[in-house]
Design an enzyme around this catalytic site. Structure first.
Site, PDB file in Angstrom:
ATOM      1  N   TRP A   4     -21.048  14.827  10.386  1.00 50.40           N
ATOM      2  CA  TRP A   4     -20.116  14.479   9.324  1.00 50.40           C
ATOM      3  C   TRP A   4     -20.371  15.261   8.046  1.00 50.40           C
ATOM      4  CZ3 TRP A   4     -20.192   8.419   8.917  1.00 50.40           C
ATOM      5  CH2 TRP A   4     -19.538   7.892  10.033  1.00 50.40           C
ATOM      6  N   LYS A  28     -15.499  16.455  10.395  1.00 51.16           N
ATOM      7  CA  LYS A  28     -16.471  16.404  11.501  1.00 51.16           C
ATOM      8  C   LYS A  28     -16.708  17.800  12.046  1.00 51.16           C
ATOM      9  CE  LYS A  28     -16.419  11.692  12.927  1.00 51.16           C
ATOM     10  NZ  LYS A  28     -15.493  10.729  13.467  1.00 51.16           N
ATOM     11  N   GLU A  35      -5.618  -4.197  -0.661  1.00 50.79           N
ATOM     12  CA  GLU A  35      -5.927  -5.353   0.186  1.00 50.79           C
ATOM     13  C   GLU A  35      -7.035  -6.220  -0.401  1.00 50.79           C
ATOM     14  OE1 GLU A  35      -5.465  -2.264   1.118  1.00 50.79           O
ATOM     15  OE2 GLU A  35      -4.462  -2.101   3.046  1.00 50.79           O
ATOM     16  N   THR A  91       0.873  -1.174   0.000  1.00 50.92           N
ATOM     17  CA  THR A  91       0.000   0.000   0.000  1.00 50.92           C
ATOM     18  C   THR A  91       0.912   1.227   0.000  1.00 50.92           C
ATOM     19  OG1 THR A  91      -0.023   0.129   2.388  1.00 50.92           O
ATOM     20  CG2 THR A  91      -1.755  -1.179   1.390  1.00 50.92           C
TER      21      THR A  91
HETATM   22  P1  ADP Z   1      -3.700   3.764  -1.345  1.00 51.95           P
HETATM   23  O1  ADP Z   1      -4.467   4.843  -2.029  1.00 51.95           O
HETATM   24  O2  ADP Z   1      -3.808   3.798   0.151  1.00 51.95           O
HETATM   25  O3  ADP Z   1      -2.394   3.509  -1.867  1.00 51.95           O
HETATM   26  P2  ADP Z   1      -5.319   1.858  -2.660  1.00 51.95           P
HETATM   27  O4  ADP Z   1      -4.940   2.215  -4.034  1.00 51.95           O
HETATM   28  O5  ADP Z   1      -5.446   0.461  -2.287  1.00 51.95           O
HETATM   29  O6  ADP Z   1      -4.324   2.399  -1.658  1.00 51.95           O
HETATM   30  O7  ADP Z   1      -6.579   2.696  -2.295  1.00 51.95           O
HETATM   31  C1  ADP Z   1      -7.734   2.181  -1.740  1.00 51.95           C
HETATM   32  C2  ADP Z   1      -8.665   3.282  -1.330  1.00 51.95           C
HETATM   33  O8  ADP Z   1      -8.952   4.149  -2.419  1.00 51.95           O
HETATM   34  C3  ADP Z   1     -10.000   2.791  -0.870  1.00 51.95           C
HETATM   35  O9  ADP Z   1      -9.961   2.346   0.459  1.00 51.95           O
HETATM   36  C4  ADP Z   1     -10.852   4.032  -1.045  1.00 51.95           C
HETATM   37  O10 ADP Z   1     -10.717   4.923   0.033  1.00 51.95           O
HETATM   38  C5  ADP Z   1     -10.262   4.677  -2.263  1.00 51.95           C
HETATM   39  N1  ADP Z   1     -11.067   4.354  -3.447  1.00 51.95           N
HETATM   40  C6  ADP Z   1     -10.811   3.424  -4.376  1.00 51.95           C
HETATM   41  N2  ADP Z   1     -11.749   3.443  -5.339  1.00 51.95           N
HETATM   42  C7  ADP Z   1     -12.630   4.407  -5.007  1.00 51.95           C
HETATM   43  C8  ADP Z   1     -13.838   4.903  -5.593  1.00 51.95           C
HETATM   44  N3  ADP Z   1     -14.317   4.461  -6.734  1.00 51.95           N
HETATM   45  N4  ADP Z   1     -14.487   5.895  -4.940  1.00 51.95           N
HETATM   46  C9  ADP Z   1     -14.013   6.385  -3.773  1.00 51.95           C
HETATM   47  N5  ADP Z   1     -12.884   5.971  -3.183  1.00 51.95           N
HETATM   48  C10 ADP Z   1     -12.199   4.990  -3.792  1.00 51.95           C
END
Ligand code: ADP
Length: 546
Positions: free
Chosen positions: A445, A440, A330, A185
């Site tokens: 929210w 918040k 994940e 990640t």
């Molecule tokens: P990071 O951005 O932490 O490197 P990821 O690419 O795995 O890791 O990102 C996952 C996160 O991206 C999700 O938990 C969510 O918050 C956000 N995300 C992914 N797709 C969407 C979507 N279509 N709309 C909103 N948020 C999204």
């Protein structure tokens, strides 16, 4: 019991073998690091992957060793991927946009034994080399050249390694639960954490990601994965593409709008995938060039929320169906995909359009639940309005992070995603925020995503991030950080006015701050943590705060 079906382990090498046998001459177009296009096909990709597997064996890399790749989406990277996982090694795809300290951390954490890299990343390799003692082989994925040898005398060239091998090779058969690849990640908080995928989880994910109600992939498609192979495996597309035997266009390092528009038009791309920031620049380039992106029937947008205005532009201007998807490292990454059901096609068109804005519903293989914040296992109402923490279960969802003894699941076996959303009876998920990005205000929210979506609907806003700014009375209040389009004369007051009647008054940002650029993470997402650091105090000492 008499009678049974054959058992065959679900292995990544089978995906490639299938493509090589039944889609042998289906082309793969690849932009090399030097900007030149190269054409090959699935049979060649598979033959070179076999040569690569033998070359890795010759380098004494053994079953279960991690081999890293630091590369763009190109054909050598694709071959090497299959060579690594197919032969029982673990393919660790590295995001080159991580900070050098993070790169060193993950390479050492994974105990990578070799690194395959594109020429672009040669300076990066040289900068970190002294700190990654376990890496024994540095393999360049570009054509041999003296400049590279001079900069890194111990370099091996992928082209030389595979040229020394024949394609006579049988992929080994092993347990389908064997680890196949590793992805970290991006570590927006703390050190990056590794998600270790298995052959089984990857093949099942590829099958489901290709279904009509997912990305709807077929052998007729020409797919452009703009999302990098180091960003959760380009959302699994190199695997799904082999599974369905479609044409692939690999964009190399050129991820700017103009380059992508040209690739789509030149190669008649039917489906492309990427994060919203990529599409934002593609839309600007498409408008400037006047193209109608005629071949592009659909695009997949995920990684961050797809702004409604972007979806409408693709639909109305380019007749391109946007498939909004949600996922995470994940979850391999697919969690939900927005595809309508038969009953939705009977709804008035405006309602159909509205439905396509959500993050969609889970495909078979993923289970979703929302729990309330206070009690982590109490499910909330699935009425499309009540918010809860999103938790997942499924065949391609993480159980524990790489190298960790402890499970990452709740006491009753779910993975908490850190996202906040509502869910309706049909399973459509509506992400309102990441838990840490929610604003918040006085105990209520405010969704940063909703504030951004509204701002992005303004024709003079190119990019917008809503953050929580500290407020002496309300704890937090929303502040919008925005980038204007080039000739815009938009003012702070006008943009705040623009929110009127679109959301409740108390949700309207207290301030709008225009900046030249919003910092992006390694995966192209807005770095809100950085924005909070820079602008989180703007309401303290200001008139509004009193
Ligand atoms: P990071 O951005 O932490 O490197 P990821 O690419 O795995 O890791 O990102 C996952 C996160 O991206 C999700 O938990 C969510 O918050 C956000 N995300 C992914 N797709 C969407 C979507 N279509 N709309 C909103 N948020 C999204």
């Amino acid at each position: 019991m008499h009678g049974r079906m054959m058992f065959q382990p679900l292995l990544i090498s089978d995906l490639l073998e299938h493509a090589a046998q039944y889609h042998a001459d289906t082309p793969i177009y690849s932009k090399n690091t030097n900007g030149q296009m190269y054409e090959t096909h699935w049979k060649n990709i598979a033959d070179n992957a076999k040569r690569g597997a033998k070359a890795f064996e010759a380098l004494k890399l053994g079953h279960g060793d991690c081999v890293a790749t630091l590369a763009w989406n190109n054909h050598r990277h694709l071959e090497a991927w299959y060579a690594i996982s197919g032969s029982g090694l673990i393919c660790h795809t590295i995001n080159p946009r991580l900070f050098p300290e993070q790169l060193i951390f993950i390479i050492n954490d994974a105990k990578d034994k070799a690194i395959l890299f594109d020429k672009t990343f040669l300076p990066l390799i040289n900068a970190i080399k002294a700190h990654i003692p376990l890496v024994k082989s540095f393999i360049c994925l570009d054509a041999p050249d003296a400049e590279i040898v001079k900069a890194l005398p111990e370099v091996l060239f992928y082209d030389d390694l595979i040229a020394a091998q024949s394609a006579e090779y049988t992929w080994p058969e092993f347990d389908e639960n064997t680890a196949s690849s590793l992805c970290y990640t991006s570590g927006t908080t703390g050190n990056p954490k590794g998600a270790l995928y298995s052959h089984r989880s990857t093949v099942l994910h590829s099958l489901v990601a290709s279904l009509p109600d997912s990305m709807n992939l077929s052998a007729k498609d020409i797919i452009l994965p703009v999302v990098p192979m180091f960003h959760v495996h380009a959302w699994g597309t190199p695997y799904s593409a082999a599974l369905v035997g479609c044409t692939v266009v690999l964009p190399g390092p050129g991820l700017d709008g103009d380059s992508l528009v040209k690739l789509i038009d030149d190669y008649k791309v039917t489906i492309a995938l990427g994060v919203p920031t990529i599409w934002q620049s593609l839309l600007v380039a498409a408008k400037q060039s006047g193209t109608k992106l005629e071949s592009l029937t659909r695009n997949v947008i995920g990684g961050s929320a797809c702004p409604p205005s972007m979806l409408a532009t693709f639909r109305d201007v380019y007749q391109c169906e946007t498939i909004h998807a949600w996922g995470m490292t994940e979850a391999s990454p697919l969690g939900t995909v927005n595809q309508p059901k038969a009953k939705h096609l009977l709804l008035p068109i405006e309602q159909q359009h509205k439905l396509r804005l959500s993050q969609g519903r889970p495909p078979f293989g993923v289970k979703l639940r929302l729990v309330d914040e206070e009690n982590g296992t109490n499910e909330v109402a699935y009425d499309g309005e009540t918010h809860g923490n999103v938790q997942l279960k499924g065949h391609w969802i993480i159980e524990r992070y790489f190298g960790k003894d402890q499970s990452s699941l709740t006491s009753d076996g779910w993975f908490d995603t850190g996202d906040i959303a509502s869910l309706d009876q049909d399973g459509y998920l509506h992400i309102s925020d990441r838990a840490k990005d929610l604003i918040k205000s006085g105990g209520e929210w405010i969704s940063s995503v909703e504030l951004e979506n509204i701002a992005m609907g303004h024709p003079e806003v190119a990019m917008a991030a809503a953050i929580a700014a500290t407020h002496p009375k309300w704890d937090e209040r929303p502040v919008l950080i925005a980038v204007k389009t080039p000739e815009s004369t938009l003012t702070e007051e006008a943009l705040i006015q623009y929110y009127n009647d679109k959301i409740a008054k108390w949700q309207i940002p207290d301030r709008v701050i225009f900046v030249d650029a919003i910092p992006l993470s390694g995966t192209g997402k807005m770095l809100k943590r950085k924005l909070r650091e820079d602008f989180g105090d703007v309401l303290l000492n200001s008139a509004e705060a009193i």
